[in-house]
Design a protein around this motif. Structure first.
Motif, PDB file in Angstrom:
ATOM      1  N   TYR A   9       0.938  -1.127  -0.176  1.00 29.16           N
ATOM      2  CA  TYR A   9      -0.021   0.065  -0.013  1.00 29.16           C
ATOM      3  C   TYR A   9       0.739   1.350   0.114  1.00 29.16           C
ATOM      4  O   TYR A   9       0.784   2.146  -0.754  1.00 29.16           O
ATOM      5  N   ALA A  10       1.891   1.095   0.899  1.00 27.58           N
ATOM      6  CA  ALA A  10       2.717   2.375   0.752  1.00 27.58           C
ATOM      7  C   ALA A  10       3.541   2.579  -0.519  1.00 27.58           C
ATOM      8  O   ALA A  10       3.729   3.622  -0.880  1.00 27.58           O
ATOM      9  N   LEU A  11       4.035   1.578  -1.217  1.00 27.04           N
ATOM     10  CA  LEU A  11       4.539   1.578  -2.369  1.00 27.04           C
ATOM     11  C   LEU A  11       3.466   2.204  -3.304  1.00 27.04           C
ATOM     12  O   LEU A  11       3.982   2.871  -4.418  1.00 27.04           O
ATOM     13  N   PHE A  12       2.449   1.656  -3.325  1.00 31.63           N
ATOM     14  CA  PHE A  12       1.402   2.086  -4.390  1.00 31.63           C
ATOM     15  C   PHE A  12       1.046   3.620  -4.148  1.00 31.63           C
ATOM     16  O   PHE A  12       0.764   4.210  -5.160  1.00 31.63           O
ATOM     17  N   LYS A  13       1.174   4.167  -3.019  1.00 32.34           N
ATOM     18  CA  LYS A  13       0.958   5.381  -2.586  1.00 32.34           C
ATOM     19  C   LYS A  13       1.970   6.151  -3.331  1.00 32.34           C
ATOM     20  O   LYS A  13       1.533   7.203  -3.825  1.00 32.34           O
ATOM     21  N   VAL A  14       3.305   5.818  -2.926  1.00 31.03           N
ATOM     22  CA  VAL A  14       4.376   6.475  -3.522  1.00 31.03           C
ATOM     23  C   VAL A  14       4.275   6.537  -5.020  1.00 31.03           C
ATOM     24  O   VAL A  14       4.723   7.640  -5.567  1.00 31.03           O
ATOM     25  N   LEU A  15       3.941   5.345  -5.434  1.00 29.49           N
ATOM     26  CA  LEU A  15       3.863   5.355  -6.983  1.00 29.49           C
ATOM     27  C   LEU A  15       3.169   6.357  -7.670  1.00 29.49           C
ATOM     28  O   LEU A  15       3.093   7.060  -8.650  1.00 29.49           O
ATOM     29  N   LYS A  16       1.751   6.206  -6.825  1.00 32.95           N
ATOM     30  CA  LYS A  16       0.569   7.120  -7.298  1.00 32.95           C
ATOM     31  C   LYS A  16       1.293   8.818  -7.163  1.00 32.95           C
ATOM     32  O   LYS A  16       0.907   9.495  -8.066  1.00 32.95           O
ATOM     33  N   GLU A  21       3.153  13.702  -9.707  1.00 33.10           N
ATOM     34  CA  GLU A  21       4.208  14.538 -10.091  1.00 33.10           C
ATOM     35  C   GLU A  21       4.579  14.613 -11.377  1.00 33.10           C
ATOM     36  O   GLU A  21       4.938  15.869 -12.151  1.00 33.10           O
ATOM     37  N   LEU A  22       4.805  13.407 -12.055  1.00 32.57           N
ATOM     38  CA  LEU A  22       5.130  13.190 -13.243  1.00 32.57           C
ATOM     39  C   LEU A  22       4.088  13.943 -14.541  1.00 32.57           C
ATOM     40  O   LEU A  22       4.590  14.637 -15.301  1.00 32.57           O
ATOM     41  N   ARG A  23       2.975  13.726 -14.280  1.00 32.18           N
ATOM     42  CA  ARG A  23       1.812  14.428 -14.769  1.00 32.18           C
ATOM     43  C   ARG A  23       1.875  15.975 -14.834  1.00 32.18           C
ATOM     44  O   ARG A  23       1.853  16.477 -15.921  1.00 32.18           O
ATOM     45  N   LYS A  24       2.090  16.335 -13.700  1.00 38.48           N
ATOM     46  CA  LYS A  24       2.196  17.972 -13.700  1.00 38.48           C
ATOM     47  C   LYS A  24       3.418  18.405 -14.348  1.00 38.48           C
ATOM     48  O   LYS A  24       3.306  19.364 -14.795  1.00 38.48           O
ATOM     49  N   LEU A  25       4.741  17.564 -14.277  1.00 37.89           N
ATOM     50  CA  LEU A  25       5.885  17.998 -14.694  1.00 37.89           C
ATOM     51  C   LEU A  25       5.680  18.106 -16.544  1.00 37.89           C
ATOM     52  O   LEU A  25       6.081  18.860 -17.057  1.00 37.89           O
ATOM     53  N   LYS A  26       5.106  17.200 -16.744  1.00 37.43           N
ATOM     54  CA  LYS A  26       4.697  16.983 -18.375  1.00 37.43           C
ATOM     55  C   LYS A  26       3.779  18.125 -18.612  1.00 37.43           C
ATOM     56  O   LYS A  26       4.094  18.894 -19.836  1.00 37.43           O
ATOM     57  N   GLU A  27       2.632  18.486 -17.990  1.00 35.53           N
ATOM     58  CA  GLU A  27       1.882  19.528 -18.308  1.00 35.53           C
ATOM     59  C   GLU A  27       2.819  20.939 -18.272  1.00 35.53           C
ATOM     60  O   GLU A  27       2.676  21.692 -19.043  1.00 35.53           O
TER      61      GLU A  27
END
Length: 168
Positions: A9-16, A21-27
């Motif tokens: 769950y923690a890894l999934f949360k970090v991945l999310k 962050e990646l989506r915001k950086l791409k925008e």
């Protein structure tokens, strides 16, 4: 097993979070790319405009210098009919040819020839010839003083006599 689920769950949360962050950086990259393209177009437009203005300034400066020299040429033109000595006249004609070659090299065009249609942006009417012919109306009948231009820059207007159709 519970520990493993917590870790997943923690890894999934970090991945999310990283995906967000990646989506915001791409925008942000996309908007910055658009901004850079717009700034580049603006820069190219201003460079082109500046170059055109620089060419116009150059033509105007050359025109002003040539304008001051035209008085000398006018004097040569006037002196030709008064000189009786053939050697002196030949020397004067040579100087005139050199000056005309210089004007041609600088891109100067002579304006105001007999038979041309009168153009108020290039010619200045000094007198009028009355005519009965429709085809002569508005045509230059005599040139008192030649005019000159470089491209669209008028150095000096031609002084002309123009046919005007008689109105009954």
């Amino acid at each position: 097993m519970e520990k493993r689920d917590d870790l997943t769950y923690a890894l999934f949360k970090v991945l999310k979070e990283k995906e967000d962050e990646l989506r915001k950086l791409k925008e942000e990259i996309k908007s910055l790319t658009l901004l850079i393209k717009k700034e580049r177009r603006d820069l190219e437009y201003f460079q082109k405009k500046w170059q055109e203005e620089e060419k116009l300034r150059d033509i105007k400066n050359r025109g002003e210098i040539i304008s001051s020299l035209l008085h000398i040429y006018d004097s040569i033109e006037g002196a030709k009919s008064k000189i009786k000595d053939e050697n002196l006249l030949n020397g004067l004609l040579l100087i005139e040819k050199q000056f005309l070659d210089f004007l041609k090299k600088e891109g100067v065009e002579e304006i105001g020839n007999v038979g041309e249609k009168f153009d108020p942006s290039l010619h200045q009417v000094i007198s009028i010839d009355i005519t009965n012919k429709d085809e002569e109306d508005g045509v230059i009948s005599e040139v008192y003083r030649k005019g000159y231009k470089i491209k669209n820059y008028l150095i000096r207007p031609a002084y002309v006599k123009v046919y005007k159709k008689e109105v009954n």
